[in-house]
Design a protein around this motif. Sequence first.
Motif, PDB file in Angstrom:
ATOM      1  N   VAL A 466       0.817  -1.203   0.000  1.00  0.00           N
ATOM      2  CA  VAL A 466       0.000   0.000   0.000  1.00  0.00           C
ATOM      3  C   VAL A 466       0.860   1.266   0.000  1.00  0.00           C
ATOM      4  CG1 VAL A 466      -0.292   0.281   2.496  1.00  0.00           C
ATOM      5  CG2 VAL A 466      -2.150   0.930   0.941  1.00  0.00           C
ATOM      6  N   ALA A 467       2.057   1.203   0.597  1.00  0.00           N
ATOM      7  CA  ALA A 467       2.960   2.355   0.525  1.00  0.00           C
ATOM      8  C   ALA A 467       3.405   2.581  -0.914  1.00  0.00           C
ATOM      9  CB  ALA A 467       4.170   2.136   1.431  1.00  0.00           C
ATOM     10  N   GLY A 468       3.571   1.486  -1.657  1.00  0.00           N
ATOM     11  CA  GLY A 468       3.884   1.616  -3.072  1.00  0.00           C
ATOM     12  C   GLY A 468       2.732   2.205  -3.865  1.00  0.00           C
ATOM     13  N   VAL A 469       1.513   1.842  -3.491  1.00  0.00           N
ATOM     14  CA  VAL A 469       0.328   2.389  -4.161  1.00  0.00           C
ATOM     15  C   VAL A 469       0.256   3.897  -3.985  1.00  0.00           C
ATOM     16  CG1 VAL A 469      -2.200   2.492  -4.064  1.00  0.00           C
ATOM     17  CG2 VAL A 469      -1.034   0.267  -4.058  1.00  0.00           C
ATOM     18  N   TYR A 470       0.471   4.358  -2.740  1.00  0.00           N
ATOM     19  CA  TYR A 470       0.364   5.783  -2.444  1.00  0.00           C
ATOM     20  C   TYR A 470       1.630   6.550  -2.810  1.00  0.00           C
ATOM     21  CZ  TYR A 470      -4.052   5.610   0.187  1.00  0.00           C
ATOM     22  OH  TYR A 470      -5.375   5.492   0.558  1.00  0.00           O
ATOM     23  N   GLY A 471       2.754   5.847  -2.938  1.00  0.00           N
ATOM     24  CA  GLY A 471       4.012   6.527  -3.209  1.00  0.00           C
ATOM     25  C   GLY A 471       4.539   7.276  -2.002  1.00  0.00           C
ATOM     26  N   GLY A 472       4.220   6.801  -0.797  1.00  0.00           N
ATOM     27  CA  GLY A 472       4.681   7.434   0.434  1.00  0.00           C
ATOM     28  C   GLY A 472       4.106   6.718   1.628  1.00  0.00           C
ATOM     29  N   THR A 473       4.425   7.212   2.821  1.00  0.00           N
ATOM     30  CA  THR A 473       3.991   6.527   4.042  1.00  0.00           C
ATOM     31  C   THR A 473       3.067   7.373   4.916  1.00  0.00           C
ATOM     32  OG1 THR A 473       5.999   7.265   5.180  1.00  0.00           O
ATOM     33  CG2 THR A 473       6.064   5.079   4.138  1.00  0.00           C
ATOM     34  N   LYS A 499      -0.710  -8.675   7.050  1.00  0.00           N
ATOM     35  CA  LYS A 499       0.049  -7.589   7.640  1.00  0.00           C
ATOM     36  C   LYS A 499      -0.816  -6.355   7.880  1.00  0.00           C
ATOM     37  CE  LYS A 499       3.902  -9.806   7.829  1.00  0.00           C
ATOM     38  NZ  LYS A 499       4.413 -10.234   9.157  1.00  0.00           N
ATOM     39  N   PHE A 500      -0.631  -5.748   9.034  1.00  0.00           N
ATOM     40  CA  PHE A 500      -1.277  -4.473   9.356  1.00  0.00           C
ATOM     41  C   PHE A 500      -0.359  -3.374   8.820  1.00  0.00           C
ATOM     42  CE2 PHE A 500      -3.634  -7.395  11.648  1.00  0.00           C
ATOM     43  CZ  PHE A 500      -4.639  -6.836  12.408  1.00  0.00           C
ATOM     44  N   SER A 501      -0.565  -3.007   7.577  1.00  0.00           N
ATOM     45  CA  SER A 501       0.393  -2.135   6.877  1.00  0.00           C
ATOM     46  C   SER A 501       0.070  -0.657   6.996  1.00  0.00           C
ATOM     47  CB  SER A 501       0.466  -2.535   5.402  1.00  0.00           C
ATOM     48  OG  SER A 501      -0.821  -2.549   4.809  1.00  0.00           O
ATOM     49  N   GLY A 502      -1.027  -0.315   7.649  1.00  0.00           N
ATOM     50  CA  GLY A 502      -1.362   1.087   7.902  1.00  0.00           C
ATOM     51  C   GLY A 502      -1.992   1.217   9.269  1.00  0.00           C
ATOM     52  N   LEU A 509      -5.052   2.197  16.140  1.00  0.00           N
ATOM     53  CA  LEU A 509      -6.179   1.834  15.279  1.00  0.00           C
ATOM     54  C   LEU A 509      -5.679   1.343  13.920  1.00  0.00           C
ATOM     55  CD1 LEU A 509      -8.492   4.883  16.040  1.00  0.00           C
ATOM     56  CD2 LEU A 509      -8.493   2.637  17.149  1.00  0.00           C
ATOM     57  N   PRO A 510      -6.013   0.099  13.561  1.00  0.00           N
ATOM     58  CA  PRO A 510      -5.612  -0.415  12.247  1.00  0.00           C
ATOM     59  C   PRO A 510      -6.360   0.302  11.129  1.00  0.00           C
ATOM     60  CG  PRO A 510      -6.160  -2.207  13.766  1.00  0.00           C
ATOM     61  CD  PRO A 510      -6.644  -0.950  14.389  1.00  0.00           C
ATOM     62  N   GLU A 511      -5.628   0.755  10.125  1.00  0.00           N
ATOM     63  CA  GLU A 511      -6.211   1.462   8.984  1.00  0.00           C
ATOM     64  C   GLU A 511      -6.193   0.621   7.707  1.00  0.00           C
ATOM     65  OE1 GLU A 511      -7.771   4.177   9.071  1.00  0.00           O
ATOM     66  OE2 GLU A 511      -6.977   5.535  10.586  1.00  0.00           O
ATOM     67  N   HIS A 518      -0.149 -12.472  -1.661  1.00  0.00           N
ATOM     68  CA  HIS A 518      -1.252 -12.343  -2.622  1.00  0.00           C
ATOM     69  C   HIS A 518      -0.878 -11.274  -3.651  1.00  0.00           C
ATOM     70  CE1 HIS A 518      -5.282 -11.560  -4.226  1.00  0.00           C
ATOM     71  NE2 HIS A 518      -5.712 -12.656  -3.605  1.00  0.00           N
ATOM     72  N   PRO A 519      -1.248 -11.464  -4.921  1.00  0.00           N
ATOM     73  CA  PRO A 519      -0.908 -10.449  -5.928  1.00  0.00           C
ATOM     74  C   PRO A 519      -1.454  -9.060  -5.598  1.00  0.00           C
ATOM     75  CG  PRO A 519      -1.693 -12.461  -6.981  1.00  0.00           C
ATOM     76  CD  PRO A 519      -1.909 -12.637  -5.515  1.00  0.00           C
ATOM     77  N   TRP A 520      -2.673  -8.980  -5.077  1.00  0.00           N
ATOM     78  CA  TRP A 520      -3.256  -7.670  -4.724  1.00  0.00           C
ATOM     79  C   TRP A 520      -4.477  -7.897  -3.837  1.00  0.00           C
ATOM     80  CZ3 TRP A 520      -6.444  -3.602  -4.101  1.00  0.00           C
ATOM     81  CH2 TRP A 520      -5.913  -2.307  -4.202  1.00  0.00           C
ATOM     82  N   PHE A 521      -4.259  -7.832  -2.533  1.00  0.00           N
ATOM     83  CA  PHE A 521      -5.337  -8.023  -1.561  1.00  0.00           C
ATOM     84  C   PHE A 521      -5.158  -6.980  -0.467  1.00  0.00           C
ATOM     85  CE2 PHE A 521      -8.498 -11.128   0.175  1.00  0.00           C
ATOM     86  CZ  PHE A 521      -8.744 -10.500   1.384  1.00  0.00           C
ATOM     87  N   ILE A 522      -5.993  -5.944  -0.496  1.00  0.00           N
ATOM     88  CA  ILE A 522      -5.866  -4.828   0.444  1.00  0.00           C
ATOM     89  C   ILE A 522      -7.231  -4.517   1.048  1.00  0.00           C
ATOM     90  CG2 ILE A 522      -5.369  -2.339   0.646  1.00  0.00           C
ATOM     91  CD1 ILE A 522      -3.253  -2.695  -1.524  1.00  0.00           C
ATOM     92  N   GLY A 523      -7.252  -4.341   2.362  1.00  0.00           N
ATOM     93  CA  GLY A 523      -8.453  -3.891   3.060  1.00  0.00           C
ATOM     94  C   GLY A 523      -8.158  -2.575   3.761  1.00  0.00           C
ATOM     95  N   VAL A 524      -9.080  -1.611   3.658  1.00  0.00           N
ATOM     96  CA  VAL A 524      -8.881  -0.301   4.275  1.00  0.00           C
ATOM     97  C   VAL A 524     -10.080   0.042   5.144  1.00  0.00           C
ATOM     98  CG1 VAL A 524      -7.389   0.497   2.415  1.00  0.00           C
ATOM     99  CG2 VAL A 524      -9.836   0.941   2.269  1.00  0.00           C
TER     100      VAL A 524
END
Length: 555
Positions: A466-473, A499-502, A509-511, A518-524
């Motif tokens: 997800v940091a790669g998706v946003y291009g930052g942290t 992974k709790f990546s945000g 609080l998990p974001e 997984h090739p692309w599995f993200i929950g927000v």
Amino acid sequence: MITGDANQMARYIFITGGVVSSLGKGLASAALGALLQARGYTVRLRKLDPYLNVDPGTMSPFEHGEVFVTDDGAETDLDLGHYERFTGVPARMTDSVSSGRIYSNVLEKERRGDYLGKTIQVVPHVTNEIKDFINIGDDEVDFMLCEIGGTVGDIEGLPFFEAIRQFSHDKPRGQCIFMHLTLLPWLAASGELKTKPTQHSVKELQSIGIAPDILVCRSEQPIPEKERQKIALFCNVRKEAVVAAYDLKSIYEAPLAYHREGLDQAVLDAFGIAPAPRPDLSVWEDVNDRIHNTDGNVNIAIVGKYTQLEDAYKSIKEALTHGGMHNRVKVNVSWVDAEVFDKEDAAPYLEGYDAILVPGGFGERGTEGKIKAAQFAREHKVPYLGICLGMQMAVIEAARNVAGIKDAGSEEFDHEAGEKRFEPVVYHLKEWVQGNAKVTRKHDDDKGGTMRLGAYDAVLSDGSKVAGVYGGTAIEERHRHRYEVDTTYRAKLEECGLKFSGMSPDGRLPEIVEWEDHPWFIGVQFHPELKSKPFDPHPLFREFVRAAKENSRLV
């Protein structure tokens, strides 16, 4: 402001509707705002809704469609989503008001004694409250566009129509104009466009003291010159101010279509602005090029519980379209009712899709189907985007089927049933930090506005997908929820690969969660769809559609 005059107040455009509802006032307002921007002006758009609810926050999506949330935490009408998507101007709490809010403010003032014992009446007290609301921030922009919900003649809307009549009378001459949307029905039997409904609608408006300067006429057929002249004559507007609004293949054609019909020029003429700045429509020409010139299709399933009404997921549908435009693909959305496979195998319903999206929602109904959708996506390596409840269902699925917490569930479902049935890996959020203040909530608080609402910061893990998706942290996103994933289970879930990546800046609080293998599995936990625009797709939707495109083997 383009005028260069620091003391220049905004010019006001009041948008009203007649004949029937759902003519597209919100879209017309948004498109006009975009056209005024293209000519170099600054704009702000507002919605005045006659219903007695304080806001749409507690209304069923089947009643009112989605709730659009602003950065400052207002729950508003979905038309504010149109306004943002077309103009890029972030909506504010002061851009949406209902009769319920107006009357509530008036009654609070009466209880405090602000009216010094006077008899409280619709005129002047309610109308003054509406006028005060309209006036907010009128020194900030060149044009303020105010849409009045409903249709002329609705009993609930009468105080708003009276208020804008008074408002235009209070302002200097030439500072306010009225734009009225009507319908020109086509009678196939006689082969005619009928102007009489428009005439009656304008007469209704004139009877309450408002004379429209511009008429926008919805029509399935071109308006013949004879009918255009007839409308102008009987409705007392200039012929050039009778603007046709035809059905379009995409809402994003609206700015160019209205420009071709002369809407923006009619508005500037009504204000006496001459010579008018030339418009730069290159952004909308690029948007339309991307809509109509694609390299293929991707098929995405939205697994939800309000699938019978697409407006319940309006911003999600539009954000997927934006992601498709960026990737030069047409996104075909299928609405899949999560309840259908609550107790069945999900595979027959989800096979063949290039990606799966599980949106937000409230309550237990349909959640087992959403959990199965997350499981299907994880096991079959299908791109997955979980939003709000969709993230929570992905965490529950991981807890049950990977981490071995067989009774994993949400405190929301136990609370709804009145008994303890689950081990709650998702719990009711009782306190959090907003700005420099601590906010607390209880289960039995009023539902309206008692959620984590509006923009909050989050910190992303270095090297995460997800940091790669946003291009930052460091990111800021809009929230609307009462329940959070419990970090008590974080270590166990991360050992399994989720992974709790945000996280929130305080780490409580998990974001965001994502599967490493997984090739692309993200929950927000937040709602990224609320900030997506056709000329600036949200990064998550941009990359989600890219993943769907790769999965479909178009790349």
